[in-house]
Design a protein around this motif. Structure first.
Motif, PDB file in Angstrom:
ATOM      1  N   THR A 176       0.756  -0.767   0.233  1.00  8.73           N
ATOM      2  CA  THR A 176       0.276  -0.117  -0.038  1.00  8.73           C
ATOM      3  C   THR A 176       1.063   1.427   0.018  1.00  8.73           C
ATOM      4  O   THR A 176       1.907   1.679   0.541  1.00  8.73           O
ATOM      5  N   VAL A 177       0.429   2.096  -0.546  1.00 10.38           N
ATOM      6  CA  VAL A 177       0.575   3.242  -0.325  1.00 10.38           C
ATOM      7  C   VAL A 177       0.574   4.844   0.027  1.00 10.38           C
ATOM      8  O   VAL A 177      -1.040   4.807  -0.688  1.00 10.38           O
ATOM      9  N   ASP A 178       0.279   5.522   0.925  1.00  6.38           N
ATOM     10  CA  ASP A 178      -0.379   6.320   1.299  1.00  6.38           C
ATOM     11  C   ASP A 178      -0.019   8.218   1.276  1.00  6.38           C
ATOM     12  O   ASP A 178       1.160   7.450   1.283  1.00  6.38           O
ATOM     13  N   TYR A 179      -0.580   8.698   2.071  1.00  7.66           N
ATOM     14  CA  TYR A 179       0.656  10.500   2.365  1.00  7.66           C
ATOM     15  C   TYR A 179      -0.428  11.233   3.499  1.00  7.66           C
ATOM     16  O   TYR A 179      -1.383  10.918   3.764  1.00  7.66           O
ATOM     17  N   ARG A 180       0.757  11.736   3.762  1.00  5.49           N
ATOM     18  CA  ARG A 180       0.337  12.713   5.038  1.00  5.49           C
ATOM     19  C   ARG A 180       0.365  14.007   4.578  1.00  5.49           C
ATOM     20  O   ARG A 180       1.597  14.318   3.699  1.00  5.49           O
ATOM     21  N   THR A 181      -0.845  15.283   5.093  1.00  2.00           N
ATOM     22  CA  THR A 181      -0.587  16.600   4.152  1.00  2.00           C
ATOM     23  C   THR A 181      -0.833  17.090   6.321  1.00  2.00           C
ATOM     24  O   THR A 181      -0.705  16.692   7.393  1.00  2.00           O
ATOM     25  N   GLY A 182      -0.101  18.010   6.119  1.00  4.24           N
ATOM     26  CA  GLY A 182       0.777  19.418   7.467  1.00  4.24           C
ATOM     27  C   GLY A 182      -0.634  19.786   8.150  1.00  4.24           C
ATOM     28  O   GLY A 182      -1.469  19.970   6.731  1.00  4.24           O
ATOM     29  N   SER A 183      -0.701  19.647   9.220  1.00  4.03           N
ATOM     30  CA  SER A 183      -2.162  20.337   9.815  1.00  4.03           C
ATOM     31  C   SER A 183      -1.840  21.523   9.858  1.00  4.03           C
ATOM     32  O   SER A 183      -2.808  22.489   9.996  1.00  4.03           O
ATOM     33  N   SER A 184      -0.292  21.915   9.868  1.00  2.72           N
ATOM     34  CA  SER A 184      -0.476  23.660  10.466  1.00  2.72           C
ATOM     35  C   SER A 184      -1.207  24.751   9.282  1.00  2.72           C
ATOM     36  O   SER A 184      -0.690  26.031   9.238  1.00  2.72           O
ATOM     37  N   THR A 185      -1.187  24.409   8.138  1.00  5.04           N
ATOM     38  CA  THR A 185      -1.914  25.168   7.373  1.00  5.04           C
ATOM     39  C   THR A 185      -3.377  24.840   6.320  1.00  5.04           C
ATOM     40  O   THR A 185      -3.638  23.485   6.297  1.00  5.04           O
ATOM     41  N   GLU A 186      -3.833  26.119   5.850  1.00  5.64           N
ATOM     42  CA  GLU A 186      -4.781  25.951   5.027  1.00  5.64           C
ATOM     43  C   GLU A 186      -5.313  25.236   4.504  1.00  5.64           C
ATOM     44  O   GLU A 186      -5.903  23.803   3.512  1.00  5.64           O
ATOM     45  N   ILE A 187      -4.142  24.683   3.156  1.00  3.19           N
ATOM     46  CA  ILE A 187      -4.290  24.287   2.226  1.00  3.19           C
ATOM     47  C   ILE A 187      -2.860  22.741   2.033  1.00  3.19           C
ATOM     48  O   ILE A 187      -2.299  22.712   3.416  1.00  3.19           O
ATOM     49  N   ALA A 188      -4.001  21.759   1.970  1.00  8.99           N
ATOM     50  CA  ALA A 188      -3.250  20.413   2.202  1.00  8.99           C
ATOM     51  C   ALA A 188      -2.459  19.881   1.229  1.00  8.99           C
ATOM     52  O   ALA A 188      -2.729  19.967   0.389  1.00  8.99           O
ATOM     53  N   LEU A 189      -0.944  20.306   1.838  1.00  7.06           N
ATOM     54  CA  LEU A 189       0.117  19.984   1.295  1.00  7.06           C
ATOM     55  C   LEU A 189       0.856  18.162   1.593  1.00  7.06           C
ATOM     56  O   LEU A 189       1.112  18.601   2.744  1.00  7.06           O
ATOM     57  N   VAL A 190       1.501  18.044   0.841  1.00  2.95           N
ATOM     58  CA  VAL A 190       2.040  16.621   1.148  1.00  2.95           C
ATOM     59  C   VAL A 190       3.211  16.990   1.709  1.00  2.95           C
ATOM     60  O   VAL A 190       3.861  17.800   1.172  1.00  2.95           O
ATOM     61  N   ASN A 191       3.171  16.162   2.230  1.00  3.16           N
ATOM     62  CA  ASN A 191       4.627  16.520   3.138  1.00  3.16           C
ATOM     63  C   ASN A 191       5.217  15.494   3.205  1.00  3.16           C
ATOM     64  O   ASN A 191       6.457  15.084   4.314  1.00  3.16           O
ATOM     65  N   SER A 192       4.446  14.295   3.616  1.00  3.72           N
ATOM     66  CA  SER A 192       5.142  12.462   3.143  1.00  3.72           C
ATOM     67  C   SER A 192       4.712  11.351   2.473  1.00  3.72           C
ATOM     68  O   SER A 192       3.076  11.584   2.846  1.00  3.72           O
ATOM     69  N   VAL A 193       5.630  10.399   2.737  1.00  4.12           N
ATOM     70  CA  VAL A 193       4.931   9.621   1.580  1.00  4.12           C
ATOM     71  C   VAL A 193       5.361   8.481   1.965  1.00  4.12           C
ATOM     72  O   VAL A 193       6.480   8.136   2.200  1.00  4.12           O
TER      73      VAL A 193
END
Length: 317
Positions: free
Chosen positions: A170-187
């Motif tokens: 499986t592959v998934d990603y996480r986004t930063g919670s400090s910004t309103e824009i969902a930006l990927v910061n890890s995979v």
């Protein structure tokens, strides 16, 4: 002209006659000088005596006043300086004006820092989103093909997992919670391999704590643990599953993508780093080849780093 009093003869007194004659001469001289002055051409009011007139200035030697030069320079630079920083509050102003100016400068600095931080996060987002799309497609293909992995997964000196094959990933990603824009910061890619025959390990009792710790680091599960035929030794029967993991994370401090790998190309932990723009399709291809055992060396763009458990992606299938 001289005027006589009425009824008085001109030569009645010699002294008076001499005095009057001298007065007539003085008046006549004065009248002559007055006529000469009135007949002369008028001079300009601002002109001084001819002998004191200054010589005309030479244009080649004319120099600007230092004060005038400084004023001109200040007026030229003033717009540029105003664009670099907010105007200073007037000296002796009230407290609210002073605090408002300080707050305005602090707000401008914070906005600039936030804009720079957002730009950096967006760079990582583009790179990591591309990596996610690639790895997701790769795993989907491997989940259908279940290819064997010609990789020597060996524990200790000669305890080898026989013929490991790809089972599921499986592959998934996480986004930063400090910004309103969902930006990927890890995979993270997680995969399960399975061997046809898992090995059995025999370890001296004095070393069993160290062996348990090593198996835990490699995420290998113990099926059974019994006393070995040899006195003072313990036999470990392992589960056939091998858990593989790739974790790509944005490191904002170093402005690098950090890749942490577990059991990639054999048992062990490894970490690498590279700039976001260096994680190209060619680099991802080489990582994919290492993943399925077609290539043993990671691409040169990945610079080895110390492995850190504190930042490792938690969780395994």
């Amino acid at each position: 002209m001289r005027h006589r009093p009425p009824g008085q003869p001109a030569d009645s007194d010699p002294a008076i006659s001499a005095l009057l004659a001298d007065l007539d001469e003085s008046i006549a001289g004065f009248e002559e000088k007055l006529r000469q002055y009135e007949a002369a051409p008028a001079r300009p009011a601002s002109a001084g005596p001819a002998a004191t007139d200054p010589a005309p200035a030479d244009p080649a030697t004319t120099r600007e006043s230092p004060l005038a030069a400084a004023t001109e320079t200040a007026s030229t630079l003033e717009p540029a300086a105003a664009s670099l920083s907010p105007p200073s509050p007037p000296l002796g102003g009230d407290l609210l004006s002073e605090l408002a100016h300080a707050a305005s400068r602090r707000d401008a600095a914070q906005r600039s820092a936030q804009a720079s931080d957002l730009a950096l996060r967006q760079r990582f987002h583009v790179t990591l989103r591309t990596a996610f799309d690639y790895l997701h497609q790769l795993v989907q293909h491997l989940n259908v093909l279940h290819p064997p992995l010609p990789v020597p997964y060996t524990v200790g000196r000669n305890a080898t997992f026989v013929d490991p094959c790809w089972q599921h990933g499986t592959v998934d990603y996480r986004t930063g919670s400090s910004t309103e824009i969902a930006l990927v910061n890890s995979v993270v890619l997680r995969a399960t391999l399975a061997a046809v025959a898992p090995p059995a390990l025999i370890c001296a009792d004095a070393r069993t704590p160290a062996l348990r710790h090593e198996l835990s680091l490699l995420n290998l599960k113990v099926r059974d643990e019994t006393a070995a035929a040899t006195p003072g030794h313990t036999a470990f029967s392992l589960m056939p599953e091998i858990y593989l993991q790739l974790h790509f994370a944005a490191d904002l401090a170093t402005q690098r993508v950090v890749l942490r790998a577990r059991n990639l190309g054999g048992f062990g932990l490894a970490a690498y780093a590279l700039p976001p723009e260096a994680l190209t399709r060619a680099v991802l291809d080489d990582i994919g080849r290492c993943l399925i055992g077609r290539q043993r060396q990671m691409p040169p763009a990945l610079v080895p780093q110390p492995f850190s458990f504190a930042q490792e992606y938690k969780g395994n299938p």
